[in-house]
Design a protein around this motif. Structure first.
Motif, short mmCIF file in Angstrom:
data_model
loop_
_atom_site.label_atom_id
_atom_site.label_comp_id
_atom_site.label_asym_id
_atom_site.label_seq_id
_atom_site.Cartn_x
_atom_site.Cartn_y
_atom_site.Cartn_z
N VAL A 44 0.57 -1.31 -0.17
CA VAL A 44 0.08 0.02 0.10
C VAL A 44 0.92 1.26 0.08
O VAL A 44 1.79 1.40 0.66
N VAL A 45 0.55 2.33 -0.86
CA VAL A 45 1.21 3.37 -1.01
C VAL A 45 0.19 4.51 -0.40
O VAL A 45 -0.93 4.48 -0.97
N VAL A 46 0.55 4.98 0.91
CA VAL A 46 -0.27 6.31 1.31
C VAL A 46 0.13 7.52 1.00
O VAL A 46 1.42 7.94 1.15
N ALA A 88 9.93 3.42 14.90
CA ALA A 88 9.97 2.18 14.36
C ALA A 88 10.04 2.42 12.79
O ALA A 88 10.16 1.36 11.87
N GLY A 89 10.22 3.56 12.27
CA GLY A 89 10.26 3.83 11.02
C GLY A 89 9.14 3.68 9.86
O GLY A 89 9.20 3.88 8.82
N VAL A 90 7.80 3.51 10.87
CA VAL A 90 6.64 3.52 9.96
C VAL A 90 6.50 4.82 9.49
O VAL A 90 6.06 4.85 8.00
N LEU A 91 6.97 5.99 10.01
CA LEU A 91 6.40 7.12 9.37
C LEU A 91 7.77 7.88 8.62
O LEU A 91 8.06 9.10 8.51
N ASP A 92 8.65 7.02 8.02
CA ASP A 92 9.72 7.43 7.10
C ASP A 92 8.89 7.73 5.93
O ASP A 92 8.40 6.86 5.12
N ARG A 93 9.10 9.02 5.50
CA ARG A 93 8.54 9.35 4.17
C ARG A 93 9.24 9.71 2.96
O ARG A 93 10.57 9.95 3.20
N LEU A 94 8.74 9.57 1.79
CA LEU A 94 9.34 9.82 0.49
C LEU A 94 8.89 10.95 -0.02
O LEU A 94 7.52 11.15 -0.05
N GLY A 120 -1.18 14.64 6.20
CA GLY A 120 -2.11 15.28 7.31
C GLY A 120 -2.34 14.20 8.31
O GLY A 120 -1.77 13.09 8.18
N ALA A 121 -3.22 14.43 9.27
CA ALA A 121 -3.77 13.67 10.44
C ALA A 121 -4.30 12.16 9.62
O ALA A 121 -4.05 11.14 10.28
N SER A 122 -5.21 12.39 8.87
CA SER A 122 -5.83 10.84 8.21
C SER A 122 -4.64 10.05 7.67
O SER A 122 -4.96 9.08 7.84
N GLY A 123 -4.01 10.69 6.79
CA GLY A 123 -2.78 9.97 6.13
C GLY A 123 -2.04 9.22 7.21
O GLY A 123 -1.94 7.99 7.16
N ILE A 124 -1.60 9.65 8.46
CA ILE A 124 -0.80 9.05 9.44
C ILE A 124 -1.79 8.06 10.03
O ILE A 124 -1.11 6.90 10.31
N GLN A 125 -2.94 8.35 10.25
CA GLN A 125 -3.92 7.43 10.93
C GLN A 125 -4.10 6.16 10.13
O GLN A 125 -3.96 4.94 10.68
N HIS A 126 -4.26 6.54 8.79
CA HIS A 126 -4.09 5.26 7.87
C HIS A 126 -2.93 4.33 7.83
O HIS A 126 -3.02 3.19 7.77
N LEU A 127 -1.80 4.97 7.80
CA LEU A 127 -0.74 4.38 7.78
C LEU A 127 -0.60 3.66 8.77
O LEU A 127 -0.01 2.23 8.69
N MET A 128 -0.42 4.01 10.13
CA MET A 128 -0.36 3.28 11.32
C MET A 128 -1.34 2.10 11.37
O MET A 128 -0.92 1.17 12.05
N GLU A 129 -2.35 2.15 11.04
CA GLU A 129 -3.35 1.09 11.02
C GLU A 129 -2.92 0.00 9.86
O GLU A 129 -2.79 -1.19 10.36
N ILE A 130 -2.93 0.43 8.65
CA ILE A 130 -2.48 -0.53 7.62
C ILE A 130 -1.36 -1.30 7.91
O ILE A 130 -1.10 -2.45 7.41
N GLU A 131 -0.29 -0.63 8.33
CA GLU A 131 1.03 -1.10 8.50
C GLU A 131 1.00 -2.47 9.28
O GLU A 131 1.91 -3.43 8.97
N ARG A 132 0.05 -2.65 10.06
CA ARG A 132 0.00 -3.68 11.10
C ARG A 132 -0.26 -5.06 10.33
O ARG A 132 -0.17 -6.10 10.47
N VAL A 133 -1.28 -4.74 9.24
CA VAL A 133 -1.67 -5.97 8.29
C VAL A 133 -1.22 -6.07 6.91
O VAL A 133 -1.39 -7.22 6.32
N ALA A 134 -0.50 -5.05 6.54
CA ALA A 134 -0.12 -5.19 4.85
C ALA A 134 1.05 -5.88 4.82
O ALA A 134 1.80 -5.90 5.66
N GLY A 145 3.32 -4.53 2.99
CA GLY A 145 4.23 -3.38 3.05
C GLY A 145 3.79 -2.05 2.93
O GLY A 145 2.54 -1.91 2.23
N THR A 146 4.31 -1.07 3.34
CA THR A 146 3.54 0.50 3.04
C THR A 146 4.70 1.23 2.83
O THR A 146 5.76 1.34 3.42
N THR A 147 4.34 2.12 1.93
CA THR A 147 5.09 3.34 1.67
C THR A 147 4.49 4.78 1.81
O THR A 147 3.26 4.67 1.35
N TRP A 148 4.90 5.58 2.54
CA TRP A 148 4.32 6.86 2.89
C TRP A 148 5.10 8.11 1.98
O TRP A 148 6.20 8.00 1.80
N VAL A 149 3.96 8.78 1.16
CA VAL A 149 4.43 9.68 0.43
C VAL A 149 3.71 11.09 0.71
O VAL A 149 2.69 11.10 0.78
#
Length: 369
Positions: free
Chosen positions: A181-183, A262-268, A187-201, A203-207
């Motif tokens: 998943v690429v998020v 944990a590096g979950v919020l490392d962004r590109l 904003g606040a919603s993007g971070i909330q989505h990312l932290m939730e999805i990361e637990r089950v995906a 892999g996640t990428t934050w842009v």
């Protein structure tokens, strides 16, 4: 038949309130406190199927405890409903709004879609809706932003073989199990989505377009006033409003602090194009993806006001307080600096007071024919 398709004529009313979220209910409450009666002097129209404003459409995993800065509506504390932190925010706030409408007898009409507001006869406004038409002396527009999700355009977007969706359609993390998943969005919603999805995906990428700005420490009243002033300045210039959050930064909660560590919020930085397999940058980097989730915010839902010609060259509606500068009959509540829940409460009161003064100053004009 008139312009709005109402064969039996147009209903006359002093004030139309469009929207029954926080801003609309606040405006209606203060109109009533100032002596106007629901259905007699003002009507509240809401397009949603039930009470709760945009909150009723939030994803089930957004619990009430995860909601930041929810303020009670005027005259009724949130403690009057079961506001458990673990319950979905849609349930808690939907129940609260339901109780609020009943307590103050606001008689919200729903579901009613407001299609257009235009100049009427005798200095009144014609409000055309899916339930007929109203002729009003003034209007409180409290339509928020949820109905206008912003989708950025990107080269190659139509070629992507996976799924693209917006925060407005976010179903919760379960549907992303095992997917890449690429998020997109800082904003606040993007971070909330990312932290939730990361637990089950898988892999996640934050842009994000710009590096996220985090806010450490307490957010006091002085900082709040300064942030609101920055948003208000844009609105006074007739520019499209930015959210208050965009100028306050992201508060560092315990969950966010853990995710950063944990590096979950490392962004590109924002990618340059979308490919059939994912996203790519001009420097040769590429990320494979099954899903692109656009957490890219919303725009004010004010298209129905277009016939009144309120927009400035900058693209926004110039507002003084809540009053549209180009038309004193129109008040925008929950727009720009009053988009927060506490701001909507204050703006609802201000709009109601100005409208009552307008009604007292000008005689009631009733269109002939």
């Amino acid at each position: 038949m008139n312009d709005f398709g109402a064969r039996d004529g147009v209903r006359d009313i002093d004030v139309v309130v469009i929207g029954a979220g926080q801003a609309g209910l606040s405006g209606a409450y203060h109109l009533r406190r100032l002596g106007l009666g629901p259905d007699r002097d003002f009507v509240v129209l809401d397009h949603a199927p039930r009470p709760g404003g945009a909150w009723q459409f939030r994803w089930p995993s957004l619990t009430y405890g995860a909601v930041h800065g929810m303020h009670a509506l005027p005259g009724m504390e949130l403690t009057t409903v079961r506001a458990d932190d673990a319950r979905p925010s849609a349930e808690v706030i939907g129940g609260y709004f339901t109780a609020y409408e009943k307590r103050f007898g606001l008689r919200v009409r729903r579901p009613v879609d407001v299609r257009t507001v235009r100049e009427g006869a005798a200095g009144r406004l014609l409000v055309g809706t899916s339930a007929g038409a109203w002729s009003a002396r003034a209007l409180i527009n409290a339509t928020g932003t949820w109905d206008r999700p912003f989708w950025p355009r990107c080269p190659g977007q139509e070629t992507f073989r996976g799924r693209q969706l917006h925060t407005a359609d976010y179903p919760g993390p379960g549907e992303f199990a095992g997917l890449r998943v690429v998020v997109v969005g800082g904003g606040a919603s993007g971070i909330q989505h990312l932290m939730e999805i990361e637990r089950v995906a898988a892999g996640t990428t934050w842009v994000t377009r710009r590096p996220p700005v985090y806010r450490e420490g307490p957010f006091d009243e002085e900082l709040g006033r300064a942030a609101v002033a920055l948003v208000e300045e844009r609105v006074r210039k007739g520019l499209p409003p930015r959210s208050v959050v965009s100028v306050t930064g992201l508060p560092v909660t315990e969950d966010i602090a853990r995710a950063r560590a944990a590096g979950v919020l490392d962004r590109l930085p924002m990618f340059n194009r979308i490919t059939p397999e994912g996203v790519a940058w001009d420097d040769g980097r590429a990320v494979a993806a099954d899903v692109i989730l656009w957490a890219t915010g919303f725009r004010p839902a004010i298209g129905h006001l277009a016939p009144l010609g309120l927009r400035e060259r900058g693209g926004g509606i110039r507002v003084e307080g809540t009053r549209a500068v180009r038309d004193e009959r129109i008040h925008l509540v929950g727009y720009g600096p009053s988009a927060s829940t506490i701001g909507a409460n204050r703006a609802g009161r201000a709009a109601a007071r100005e409208i009552v003064r307008l009604l007292e100053r000008d005689p009631a004009a009733v269109p002939s024919g």
